[in-house]
Design an enzyme around this catalytic site. Sequence first.
Site, PDB file in Angstrom:
ATOM      1  N   LYS A   5      80.910  42.371  39.736  1.00  0.00           N
ATOM      2  CA  LYS A   5      81.310  42.326  38.321  1.00  0.00           C
ATOM      3  C   LYS A   5      82.814  42.604  38.173  1.00  0.00           C
ATOM      4  CE  LYS A   5      76.651  43.518  36.973  1.00  0.00           C
ATOM      5  NZ  LYS A   5      75.767  44.206  36.051  1.00  0.00           N
ATOM      6  N   GLU A  24      75.073  39.149  31.105  1.00  0.00           N
ATOM      7  CA  GLU A  24      76.303  39.668  30.474  1.00  0.00           C
ATOM      8  C   GLU A  24      77.154  38.528  29.927  1.00  0.00           C
ATOM      9  OE1 GLU A  24      77.609  42.021  33.782  1.00  0.00           O
ATOM     10  OE2 GLU A  24      75.959  43.426  33.451  1.00  0.00           O
ATOM     11  N   GLY A  50      73.454  44.516  41.462  1.00  0.00           N
ATOM     12  CA  GLY A  50      74.653  44.887  40.716  1.00  0.00           C
ATOM     13  C   GLY A  50      75.203  46.207  41.231  1.00  0.00           C
ATOM     14  N   GLY A  51      74.885  47.285  40.536  1.00  0.00           N
ATOM     15  CA  GLY A  51      75.441  48.614  40.826  1.00  0.00           C
ATOM     16  C   GLY A  51      75.432  49.005  42.304  1.00  0.00           C
ATOM     17  N   GLY A  81      70.592  47.797  35.355  1.00  0.00           N
ATOM     18  CA  GLY A  81      71.260  49.089  35.179  1.00  0.00           C
ATOM     19  C   GLY A  81      70.347  50.169  34.617  1.00  0.00           C
ATOM     20  N   SER A 111      68.285  46.789  38.874  1.00  0.00           N
ATOM     21  CA  SER A 111      68.130  48.137  39.432  1.00  0.00           C
ATOM     22  C   SER A 111      67.578  48.146  40.861  1.00  0.00           C
ATOM     23  CB  SER A 111      67.230  48.988  38.525  1.00  0.00           C
ATOM     24  OG  SER A 111      67.827  49.131  37.259  1.00  0.00           O
ATOM     25  N   GLU A 147      66.136  38.040  36.336  1.00  0.00           N
ATOM     26  CA  GLU A 147      66.691  39.348  36.004  1.00  0.00           C
ATOM     27  C   GLU A 147      66.243  39.743  34.599  1.00  0.00           C
ATOM     28  OE1 GLU A 147      70.366  40.313  38.516  1.00  0.00           O
ATOM     29  OE2 GLU A 147      71.062  39.342  36.700  1.00  0.00           O
ATOM     30  N   HIS A 198      74.665  34.694  33.919  1.00  0.00           N
ATOM     31  CA  HIS A 198      74.297  36.116  33.973  1.00  0.00           C
ATOM     32  C   HIS A 198      74.107  36.626  32.538  1.00  0.00           C
ATOM     33  CE1 HIS A 198      74.591  40.446  34.595  1.00  0.00           C
ATOM     34  NE2 HIS A 198      74.252  40.203  35.851  1.00  0.00           N
ATOM     35  N   ASN A 228      76.767  41.478  43.330  1.00  0.00           N
ATOM     36  CA  ASN A 228      77.650  41.079  42.218  1.00  0.00           C
ATOM     37  C   ASN A 228      78.530  42.276  41.845  1.00  0.00           C
ATOM     38  OD1 ASN A 228      78.838  40.214  39.851  1.00  0.00           O
ATOM     39  ND2 ASN A 228      76.928  40.138  38.671  1.00  0.00           N
TER      40      ASN A 228
HETATM   41  C1  PEP Z   1      72.915  42.677  37.441  1.00  0.00           C
HETATM   42  O1  PEP Z   1      73.704  43.020  36.590  1.00  0.00           O
HETATM   43  O2  PEP Z   1      72.743  41.478  37.730  1.00  0.00           O
HETATM   44  C2  PEP Z   1      72.126  43.699  38.128  1.00  0.00           C
HETATM   45  C3  PEP Z   1      71.056  43.324  38.778  1.00  0.00           C
HETATM   46  O3  PEP Z   1      72.600  44.975  38.005  1.00  0.00           O
HETATM   47  P1  PEP Z   1      71.893  46.303  38.591  1.00  0.00           P
HETATM   48  O4  PEP Z   1      71.503  46.016  40.015  1.00  0.00           O
HETATM   49  O5  PEP Z   1      72.966  47.339  38.487  1.00  0.00           O
HETATM   50  O6  PEP Z   1      70.717  46.576  37.731  1.00  0.00           O
END
Ligand code: PEP
Length: 260
Positions: free
Chosen positions: A11, A96, A233-234, A172, A212, A166, A94, A9
């Site tokens: 974002k 967010e 994500g990241g 994050g 993460s 999640e 999500h 993702n």
């Molecule tokens: C997310 O925002 O769905 C996510 C899993 O981010 P990260 O991998 O950065 O924790």
Amino acid sequence: MKKTLIVGNWKMHLNTQQASLLVRRLGERVPQHRDIETVLAPSMLTLQPISLEVDRRKFRLAAQNANAQDLGSLTGEVSFAMLSGLVHYGIIGHSERRKYFAETNKDVRAKVAAAVRNEITPIICVGETRVERTNHETKQVVREQVVTALRDLTGPEAAEVVIAYEPVWAIGAGRPASAAAITEVVAYIRLIIEGQFGKNVADAVRILYGGSVEPDFVANILSIDGVDGFLVGGASLNYQQFADIVTKAHQLAAAKEQHA
Ligand code: PEP
């Protein structure tokens, strides 16, 4: 055996040029794997150009969001109907979107129905906040999220969806949730779906973990019973890390197949 599903993702990162560069770099590093399905979720702006250059044997595309209505006077919105044929998946609910755009379980339910109606597979994000975990509300929160999201679907439609567990506090955070926490909630999600649609559907649904995820954590988390992949994500913005996650998942899947 289910393929391991890995979703990146992106974002609200990467302009068109940067997104194109990342796709090229990933294309060089990620081979086609029989046992892995890799999905990229670029911004709405870059989905179309990326769809023209991505190697479809290696990557599928996901939208990060879309509107629940198929068309209408809704300035600035894009519908699942418009995305039909362009993406295989749609990320829905999500944390967010729930936090910054006030999306409710009812909104998620309508979007899930819209995605399915338009032949897009929903990736439904569920998970508790830190406060909810501390208050021992995890199961109640996740139950409400899952049950409501799937309410409009038939059994065969529900069997096709993807649920991403999640825990909001692990997103994050630099460190994923513990194996014990993931095991408990993933098993609980299957139990909820079994209650709603029966065991066959519960077994068929793919459940991802997100929060993460980095290459070092892949083996541990994918060894958890019932975890079918990741929502990343990241680390999905870093081609080396994302390619490493795919490679490690492939190695694990290949080893499992050998022992089966
Ligand atoms: C997310 O925002 O769905 C996510 C899993 O981010 P990260 O991998 O950065 O924790």
